[in-house]
Structure formats: structure tokens, C-alpha cells
Design an enzyme around this catalytic site. Structure first.
Site, short mmCIF file in Angstrom:
data_model
loop_
_atom_site.label_atom_id
_atom_site.label_comp_id
_atom_site.label_asym_id
_atom_site.label_seq_id
_atom_site.Cartn_x
_atom_site.Cartn_y
_atom_site.Cartn_z
N SER A 1 0.74 7.29 5.89
CA SER A 1 0.69 5.92 6.39
C SER A 1 -0.25 5.12 5.49
O SER A 1 -1.24 5.67 4.98
CB SER A 1 0.14 5.92 7.81
OG SER A 1 -0.27 4.63 8.17
N GLY B 1 5.78 8.27 1.45
CA GLY B 1 6.66 8.00 2.60
C GLY B 1 7.62 6.86 2.26
O GLY B 1 8.81 6.93 2.55
N HIS B 2 7.08 5.82 1.62
CA HIS B 2 7.95 4.70 1.20
C HIS B 2 8.95 5.20 0.15
O HIS B 2 10.14 4.85 0.20
CB HIS B 2 7.11 3.56 0.61
CG HIS B 2 6.16 2.92 1.59
ND1 HIS B 2 4.81 3.07 1.52
CD2 HIS B 2 6.40 2.13 2.67
CE1 HIS B 2 4.22 2.39 2.49
NE2 HIS B 2 5.16 1.82 3.22
N GLN C 1 3.33 -9.97 13.04
CA GLN C 1 3.47 -8.71 13.78
C GLN C 1 2.12 -8.05 14.09
O GLN C 1 2.07 -6.99 14.70
CB GLN C 1 4.40 -7.75 13.06
CG GLN C 1 3.83 -7.11 11.79
CD GLN C 1 4.90 -6.32 11.07
OE1 GLN C 1 5.84 -6.88 10.53
NE2 GLN C 1 4.77 -5.00 11.07
N GLN D 1 10.43 1.08 16.10
CA GLN D 1 10.85 -0.02 15.21
C GLN D 1 12.28 0.21 14.71
O GLN D 1 13.10 -0.70 14.70
CB GLN D 1 9.88 -0.09 14.03
CG GLN D 1 10.32 -1.01 12.92
CD GLN D 1 9.26 -1.16 11.85
OE1 GLN D 1 8.35 -1.96 11.99
NE2 GLN D 1 9.34 -0.38 10.79
N ALA E 1 0.87 -1.18 0.00
CA ALA E 1 0.00 0.00 0.00
C ALA E 1 0.91 1.23 0.00
O ALA E 1 0.82 2.11 0.87
CB ALA E 1 -0.96 -0.01 1.18
N LEU E 2 1.79 1.23 -0.99
CA LEU E 2 2.90 2.19 -1.00
C LEU E 2 2.44 3.63 -1.21
O LEU E 2 1.45 3.89 -1.89
CB LEU E 2 3.90 1.80 -2.09
CG LEU E 2 4.50 0.40 -1.93
CD1 LEU E 2 5.41 0.07 -3.11
CD2 LEU E 2 5.25 0.26 -0.61
P1 AMP Z 1 5.13 -0.13 6.37
O1 AMP Z 1 4.85 -0.50 4.95
O2 AMP Z 1 4.09 0.72 6.99
O3 AMP Z 1 5.54 -1.31 7.21
O4 AMP Z 1 6.42 0.81 6.30
C1 AMP Z 1 7.59 0.40 5.67
C2 AMP Z 1 8.67 1.39 5.97
O5 AMP Z 1 8.28 2.67 5.50
C3 AMP Z 1 8.95 1.54 7.47
O6 AMP Z 1 10.34 1.69 7.68
C4 AMP Z 1 8.19 2.80 7.82
O7 AMP Z 1 8.70 3.47 8.95
C5 AMP Z 1 8.42 3.61 6.56
N1 AMP Z 1 7.41 4.66 6.44
C6 AMP Z 1 6.06 4.51 6.44
N2 AMP Z 1 5.45 5.71 6.39
C7 AMP Z 1 6.43 6.64 6.35
C8 AMP Z 1 6.46 8.07 6.31
N3 AMP Z 1 5.34 8.79 6.29
N4 AMP Z 1 7.66 8.69 6.30
C9 AMP Z 1 8.82 7.96 6.33
N5 AMP Z 1 8.86 6.62 6.37
C10 AMP Z 1 7.69 5.97 6.39
#
Ligand code: AMP
Length: 298
Positions: free
Chosen positions: A203, A52-53, A77, A171, A48-49
Site C-alpha cells: 500500500s 501492487g500497482h 475521497q 471499491q 506513490a506507486l
Molecule cells: P491507490 O493508488 O491506492 O488508489 O490504488 C490504485 C489501485 O491500485 C486500486 O485499484 C488499488 O486497489 C490497487 N492496489 C493498491 N495496492 C494494491 C495491492 N497491494 N495489490 C493489488 N492492487 C493494489
């Protein structure tokens, strides 16, 4: 004519992104890259990129020959079956987003058995107590699940550098601790929080919020900015009182926790000491969607 030939040439040169659908194809790919001496930057995700990713891949692009991402919604998790089930998934959309970004050389999409060949369960980790704070209290077992999937992905992808967002600051701290304790030859790099224009931390879970609620949720960021100022002048307990008051007046929002913690130990503080660094952490449920955010305090 020249431009046309040049564009065709450019198109031929442009590498397409590799989509690696299981452990075997990943291993063959990694072996070839390692033989060529490529420096690998890696950012694991649950898909769900969003931008932020992409900010993680951008950071990785600058420091590595090759950028690899993974997409895997890790069952161990999630401490809540409903949360796991509702987690947004759209792999085709994610693949085209990655391809169009031009930032990623390969994406790894493991099957559950590639990560958990026997039982789908976590290993147990000791992160010197970091796991007992904040999210560790709210989500029992969460960081065992995170450690298990990330360690396995590290062993398969063999990155030189791995990138994690500060949005999930605990994390990031926990992965750094795991790498240190297991002496894995990987550098962990934290990337600052990428925010929407109104300040809301991006997010994958935001997809489940109505547009109006996304507007309301900007109060989380606005509050953290205020905390940054208050922290210079008033006590931690006074700050907490103000936070409780702000969120008790918000419809559709429920404050799960707010605290200020030492950035190294992640232990909550009730008083600051000059030589330490601190960070404010907050979790708010907006219409049943759990939003987390944090901010460094001077
Ligand atoms: P997730 O897919 O939510 O598990 O996130 C994967 C990676 O992307 C993790 O290291 C998160 O901390 C990072 N991440 C998610 N949202 C953001 C954001 N808004 N800004 C920076 N990194 C992010």
C-alpha cells in the site's frame, strides 16, 4: 557490429511513455488511439506507486493494445484533511518507475480543474447499499468521492477495460456497480492482492511505516490465514473473539474493525449459509497508519 545495429534499431522502435499533463493532451492522445482502433486498458491510481500497482498494469498488458494509468490524489475521497495532506506524493519517481517498468504506454496526470472544472466536490451515488457497509461507515462520503473521480476519468480516458485491486475490495464492488447502473461500456477487472514477502498487502501508506512496524504488521495477513481455517470449524462470533484477543495484545496497533461479509452484498454476517461466498475484512491502525486487508474464505 550486427548486434550494435540491432540494438540501435530496437531503441528507435521502443516507444517512450507519453506523459499527459492535462485534459486537452489526454483527449488528443485518446482520439488518435481510438482512430487506430486500439483497445485501451486503464488503471487509475493516487501515485506513490509500488508493485501492487504494477500488477494491475501487468494484467492490463495481457488484454489490451494500450495501457494507460492515471495519477491523481483525489481530494474529495478523503474525509480527513490530515490524511490528504500526509498522503505520499512523488510524481517524478512515479514517472521513472512507470517508464522503467515498460508496462505503461501513457500516464495521465490531471490537474484538479481537469477533474473538477467548477467546484471541487463529489456527486452523490447510489450503489444499492454497498456504500453503507464497512469503509462507508468509517469514512463518510468516501465512495461519493471515489465514484466522482472514477466516472470522470472513465469519460475522459474511454477505456475498454479497467483494472482495480482486490485490496480495496469494496471499491472494486462499488465501481462495478456504478458501471452497471450508468451502463458504461467498460469491463471492470479485479486483480488479486499483491503482498510483500512477509504477507503485508502493499500500500502507498506503508511508506509511512517504520521498517520494524512493517514487520509487526505481518500479523494482519497471518491472522487472515487463521480466519480462513477457523471459518471451516467455528462460529463467526468465536472468530471475532479470537481476533479481539490477538489485537488487544499488540502494542502500537489498534483494530478498527474486523468482520466477515457476504462477497456480493458486502453485508456483515454472523452465520454462514452454504451457497454464498464470504470474505473477511480487516482495518488496523499501526502507529497511526490505517492498513486495510481482506481475504476470500472458502
Ligand atoms: P491507490 O493508488 O491506492 O488508489 O490504488 C490504485 C489501485 O491500485 C486500486 O485499484 C488499488 O486497489 C490497487 N492496489 C493498491 N495496492 C494494491 C495491492 N497491494 N495489490 C493489488 N492492487 C493494489
Amino acid at each position: 557490429m550486427n548486434i550494435l545495429i540491432f540494438s540501435i534499431f530496437e531503441l528507435l522502435l521502443k516507444q517512450t511513455m507519453e506523459v499527459l499533463k492535462n485534459k486537452k493532451t489526454l483527449q488528443d492522445f485518446i482520439e488518435r488511439q481510438k482512430e487506430m482502433g486500439k483497445k485501451i486498458g486503464f488503471a487509475p491510481t493516487m501515485g506513490a506507486l509500488h508493485n501492487g500497482h504494477l500488477s494491475l498494469y501487468e494484467a492490463a498488458r495481457k488484454e489490451n493494445d494500450l495501457v494507460i494509468s492515471s495519477i491523481f490524489v483525489n481530494p474529495t475521497q478523503f474525509n480527513n484533511a490530515e490524511d490528504l495532506e500526509k498522503y505520499p506524493r512523488d510524481t517524478d519517481r512515479d514517472i521513472s518507475l512507470l517508464e522503467n517498468s515498460g508496462l505503461v504506454d501513457a500516464v495521465y496526470l490531471p490537474q484538479v480543474e481537469d477533474i473538477y472544472p467548477e467546484k471541487t466536490e463529489s456527486q452523490h451515488y447510489d450503489y444499492d447499499g454497498l456504500e453503507n457497509e464497512m469503509e462507508g461507515k468509517s469514512r463518510p462520503g468516501h465512495f461519493d468521492g471515489v465514484g466522482t473521480v472514477v466516472e470522470e476519468l472513465f469519460r475522459q480516458v474511454k477505456p475498454n477495460n479497467a483494472y482495480f485491486g482486490e485490496k480495496d475490495f469494496q471499491q472494486l464492488a462499488i465501481i462495478s456497480k456504478m458501471v452497471e447502473k450508468k451502463q458504461l461500456p467498460i469491463k471492470i477487472i479485479g486483480v488479486s492482492i499483491y503482498r510483500a514477502e512477509n504477507g503485508l498487502a502493499l500500500s502507498s501508506r506503508n511508506q509511512r511505516l517504520a521498517e520494524e512496524r512493517k514487520g509487526d504488521a505481518k500479523i494482519i495477513f497471518e491472522t487472515l490465514i487463521k480466519v480462513k481455517e477457523w471459518f471451516k470449524n467455528i462460529s463467526v462470533s468465536e472468530i471475532k473473539e479470537k481476533i479481539n484477543e490477538i489485537f488487544s495484545n499488540q502494542e502500537n496497533m489498534e483494530l478498527e474493525y474486523f468482520l466477515i461479509a457476504d462477497e456480493d452484498t458486502l453485508k456483515e454476517i454472523d452465520q454462514k449459509e452454504n451457497e454464498n461466498s464470504y470474505r473477511a475484512f480487516i482495518v488496523v491502525n499501526v502507529d497511526g497508519v490505517r492498513l486495510i486487508d481482506n481475504m476470500h474464505l472458502d
